[in-house]
Design an enzyme around this catalytic site. Structure first.
Site, PDB file in Angstrom:
ATOM      1  N   TYR A 433     -38.710-127.981  94.114  1.00 15.60           N
ATOM      2  CA  TYR A 433     -39.260-126.921  93.269  1.00 15.60           C
ATOM      3  C   TYR A 433     -39.777-125.763  94.118  1.00 15.60           C
ATOM      4  O   TYR A 433     -39.437-124.592  93.885  1.00 15.60           O
ATOM      5  CB  TYR A 433     -40.382-127.492  92.415  1.00 15.60           C
ATOM      6  CG  TYR A 433     -41.081-126.469  91.540  1.00 15.60           C
ATOM      7  CD1 TYR A 433     -40.562-126.114  90.311  1.00 15.60           C
ATOM      8  CD2 TYR A 433     -42.278-125.870  91.956  1.00 15.60           C
ATOM      9  CE1 TYR A 433     -41.204-125.178  89.502  1.00 15.60           C
ATOM     10  CE2 TYR A 433     -42.927-124.937  91.162  1.00 15.60           C
ATOM     11  CZ  TYR A 433     -42.381-124.590  89.944  1.00 15.60           C
ATOM     12  OH  TYR A 433     -43.018-123.662  89.150  1.00 15.60           O
ATOM     13  N   LYS A 437     -38.318-121.906  94.233  1.00 17.06           N
ATOM     14  CA  LYS A 437     -39.148-120.780  93.821  1.00 17.06           C
ATOM     15  C   LYS A 437     -39.307-119.767  94.956  1.00 17.06           C
ATOM     16  O   LYS A 437     -39.347-118.550  94.719  1.00 17.06           O
ATOM     17  CB  LYS A 437     -40.519-121.285  93.360  1.00 17.06           C
ATOM     18  CG  LYS A 437     -40.507-121.934  91.991  1.00 17.06           C
ATOM     19  CD  LYS A 437     -40.207-120.906  90.899  1.00 17.06           C
ATOM     20  CE  LYS A 437     -40.392-121.444  89.513  1.00 17.06           C
ATOM     21  NZ  LYS A 437     -40.189-120.413  88.463  1.00 17.06           N
TER      22      LYS A 437
END
Length: 545
Positions: A433, A437
Site C-alpha cells: 500500500y 501510494k
C-alpha cells in the site's frame, strides 16, 4: 370563440390590446397571441384546461392533415459512428470555446469565468433534424417565442458536415464556427442599438445551442438545470419548425423584436444575479466516489457549487451516493458512474460519459484505492499487482484521461490526488500500500511539471485514518481494520479513538475534511501546483519534507 392578435411585446400595450379585443368579442374563451402562445379561460380551472387541450388537439389535427404524405426531414448528412461517441468528442472542444472569447486566456488566478455546463439531446428526432436538408435554413430563423431568447439566444449554431474523422480539423472547424457566430452576434447587437438609437451593455456572444449532424443538439447553460431548460426548448423548437415547414412555412419573429426581449430588464431578471460559489459552473470527477472519502469530497464540492460525478467500481453504490447528493443540492448536480480505474477502456468510457452528461470536466480527483496488510516476506506478486493496479496505475490512467479532456477544453483545470499519510510515514506490513501510494504521489508531481503548460494545477492530499463520512463507512478500513487492531492489541471498535488520539490536534478526520482540501486547491486561492497538503490532524512523522 378564439381571438387572434398580432405580435405585441409583453407589457402594458399587450395587456391593453387583450382587454380591448375581449371587450369587442366577449363570447371568446381563448386568445392566440402571435409568437407568445395560446391562453384559454373559463369559470373554473378544469374547464379552462379542457378547453386548452381541445384547441391544441384541433391544431395538431390540422397540422397532421396539412403535412400528410410529406416527410418532415430530407436526409442529407450521414455518419458511421454512434451519436453518443460523437457528442463526447465534440463536447469538451465546444465547452472550451464557449467559455471564453476566441484567443483569450484564463485570468491570472487561473479562473475561467465563462465555463458552461452541457445537456445533450441525441434522440431520433434531433438526429434526423440535424442530418436533414432543411436544418441549415430552419436554424437561420428565430425561436418559436421571444421568451426563449434568454435561454437559447436568437439562433442556434449549426455546423454542417463536421470533420468527425480528423481530430485537428474538427477542433479548427468548431473554433471557426463559434468565432463566426460571435462575430454575427456582435453585428446583430451593433445594428440593433444603432437602429433603435439606444445604449445597452452587450451580453456575451457565445451560442447556447450547437447542432451537429451525427451528434444532435449540444445545449449549454451556467448549470445543468439551465442547460436542461435550453435542451427542452430545443427539442420542442426543432419539432415545431419541421412540422410547420412540412405543413406550410415557418415564419420567425423579426430580429428587432427578439432584441427587445433579449435586452429587456424584466427578461434578464429571470436568470438571476446571485453571487457564484467557488466551484460554480465546474464539473468534478471523483474516482472511488462511493467510499467514505469519495462521498466526503463530493459533498464538499457540491456545497461549493460544483456538478459532481462519483465514479466507482460499484456502480449501484455510486448512483445511490449521487442521488443523495442531488437530494441535498438539487437535480442535475450529481451523477454516479461505473469505472474500473485499472482498466483503460472502462476509464475512457467513464470520462466520455462525463463529457456527454456535462460537456467536460474541470477537477479530477484520483481517489480510488485498496489496501493490503502483509509483511514483505509474505507478499505475493499477484496481490501486489492488484494494489499497484488500483493505487498507482489507476492514478496514472486517471491523470492521463483528465489531461486528454483538459487539452481539448483549453481552459486549464485541477487534478488533486488523494495520496496518503503513508507516503511520508509508511507502516510495517503496509509495504504494498505505502509503495503504491508513494508512486501515485510521485506521478502526481511529474504531472504538475508536464501539465502546467495547459494551465492545469496538480496537487496532493495526504489523508490519514478516515473511518467514515456520516453513515458511509470506509471500505479500506473494513478490510484492514481487524489486522491493524490486532497488531496494536485493540478491538476494532477502538481504532477510531486510537487514531484520533495519536494526532497532534486530537481530532477525528472525515471524508468532508479531505473534500475541503480539494475545494481549496480547486478554488485557485493560491498559485499552487505540485504541493502536498496533509489532512491528518497532525502526524509529526508525516510532515512533508
Amino acid at each position: 370563440e378564439v381571438i387572434a392578435l398580432p405580435y405585441i411585446m409583453p407589457g402594458f400595450p399587450l395587456a391593453k390590446a387583450v382587454a380591448e379585443a375581449y371587450e369587442a368579442q366577449p363570447e371568446a374563451n381563448a386568445i392566440v397571441l402571435r409568437k407568445h402562445g395560446l391562453f384559454t379561460f373559463a369559470d373554473d380551472a378544469r374547464a379552462a384546461y379542457e378547453r386548452h387541450i381541445e384547441l391544441v388537439d384541433r391544431c395538431e389535427s390540422f397540422l397532421a392533415r396539412r403535412s400528410a404524405g410529406r416527410a418532415l426531414f430530407t436526409p442529407r448528412y450521414e455518419t458511421s459512428e454512434g451519436a453518443e461517441t460523437l457528442a463526447a468528442r465534440a463536447a469538451p472542444i465546444l465547452r472550451g470555446l464557449l467559455a471564453r472569447e476566441l484567443g483569450a486566456e484564463p485570468a491570472e488566478d487561473g479562473r475561467v469565468a465563462g465555463r458552461m455546463v452541457m445537456d445533450w439531446r441525441g434522440g431520433p428526432e434531433e438526429l434526423a433534424f440535424c442530418a436533414s436538408e432543411e436544418a441549415a435554413a430552419l436554424c437561420g430563423q428565430g425561436p418559436l417565442t421571444p421568451d426563449h431568447v434568454i435561454r437559447t439566444k436568437a439562433l442556434p449554431l449549426f455546423v454542417p458536415e463536421p470533420a468527425w474523422h480528423d481530430a485537428a480539423a474538427l477542433k479548427e472547424q468548431l473554433a471557426s464556427a463559434v468565432g463566426a457566430y460571435r462575430s454575427s452576434y456582435d453585428e446583430y447587437f451593433e445594428e440593433q442599438v444603432r437602429a433603435k438609437g439606444i445604449l445597452r451593455s452587450k451580453l456575451d456572444s457565445a451560442p447556447r445551442v450547437v447542432l451537429l449532424p451525427g451528434a444532435g443538439a449540444l445545449c449549454f447553460g451556467k448549470s445543468k438545470q439551465e442547460a436542461r431548460v435550453a435542451g427542452d426548448i430545443t427539442e420542442h423548437t426543432l419539432h415545431a419548425k419541421a412540422l410547420a415547414q412540412a405543413a406550410g412555412r415557418y415564419e420567425a419573429l423579426e430580429l428587432g423584436d427578439l432584441f427587445d426581449m433579449e435586452y429587456w430588464s424584466l427578461e434578464q431578471a429571470k436568470l438571476g444575479k446571485a453571487k457564484e460559489r467557488p466551484l460554480e459552473r465546474q464539473v468534478v470527477l471523483v474516482t472511488g466516489g462511493a467510499g467514505a472519502i469519495g462521498v466526503g469530497i463530493g459533498e464538499a464540492c457540491a456545497a461549493a457549487g460544483a456538478h459532481v460525478v462519483l465514479a466507482d467500481l460499484d456502480c449501484a453504490r455510486a448512483e445511490a451516493a449521487a442521488q443523495a447528493l442531488e437530494e441535498r443540492h438539487g437535480k442535475g448536480t450529481a451523477l454516479g458512474l461505473a469505472a474500473d480505474v485499472s482498466d483503460e477502456t472502462s476509464l475512457r468510457a467513464c470520462f466520455d460519459a462525463v463529457c456527454t452528461a456535462y460537456g467536460g470536466v474541470d477537477v479530477v480527483v484520483p481517489n480510488a484505492g485498496v489496501a493490503l496488510v502483509a509483511p514483505i516476506a509474505e507478499l505475493s506478486a499477484d496481490a501486489v499487482r492488484r494494489v499497484t493496479d488500483v493505487n498507482y496505475l489507476g492514478v496514472l490512467l486517471s491523470i492521463r484521461e483528465a489531461a486528454r479532456v483538459f487539452r481539448e477544453q483549453g481552459t486549464g483545470g485541477h487534478i488533486v490526488v488523494n495520496a496518503s499519510k503513508n507516503v511520508f510515514a509508511p507502516g510495517a506490513e503496509f509495504g504494498a500500500y505505502s509503495a503504491s501510494k508513494a508512486a501515485a504521489a510521485q506521478i502526481g508531481k511529474i504531472a504538475a511539471l508536464e501539465l502546467a503548460e495547459l494551465g492545469v494545477r496538480v496537487n496532493l492530499v495526504n489523508a490519514d485514518a478516515v473511518f467514515a463520512e456520516g453513515e458511509v463507512p470506509s471500505g479500506l478500513w473494513a478490510e484492514v481494520g481487524p489486522s491493524r487492531a490486532k497488531s496494536r492489541g485493540l478491538g476494532v471498535e477502538e481504532l477510531p479513538d486510537f487514531y484520533r488520539d495519536r494526532n497532534l490536534l486530537k481530532t477525528r478526520v472525515t471524508g468532508r475534511h479531505v473534500g475541503n482540501a480539494v475545494v481549496f486547491f480547486a478554488s485557485n486561492l493560491t498559485p499552487t501546483t505540485g504541493a502536498t497538503l496533509p489532512v491528518d490532524g497532525g502526524v509529526a512523522a508525516a510532515f512533508p519534507r
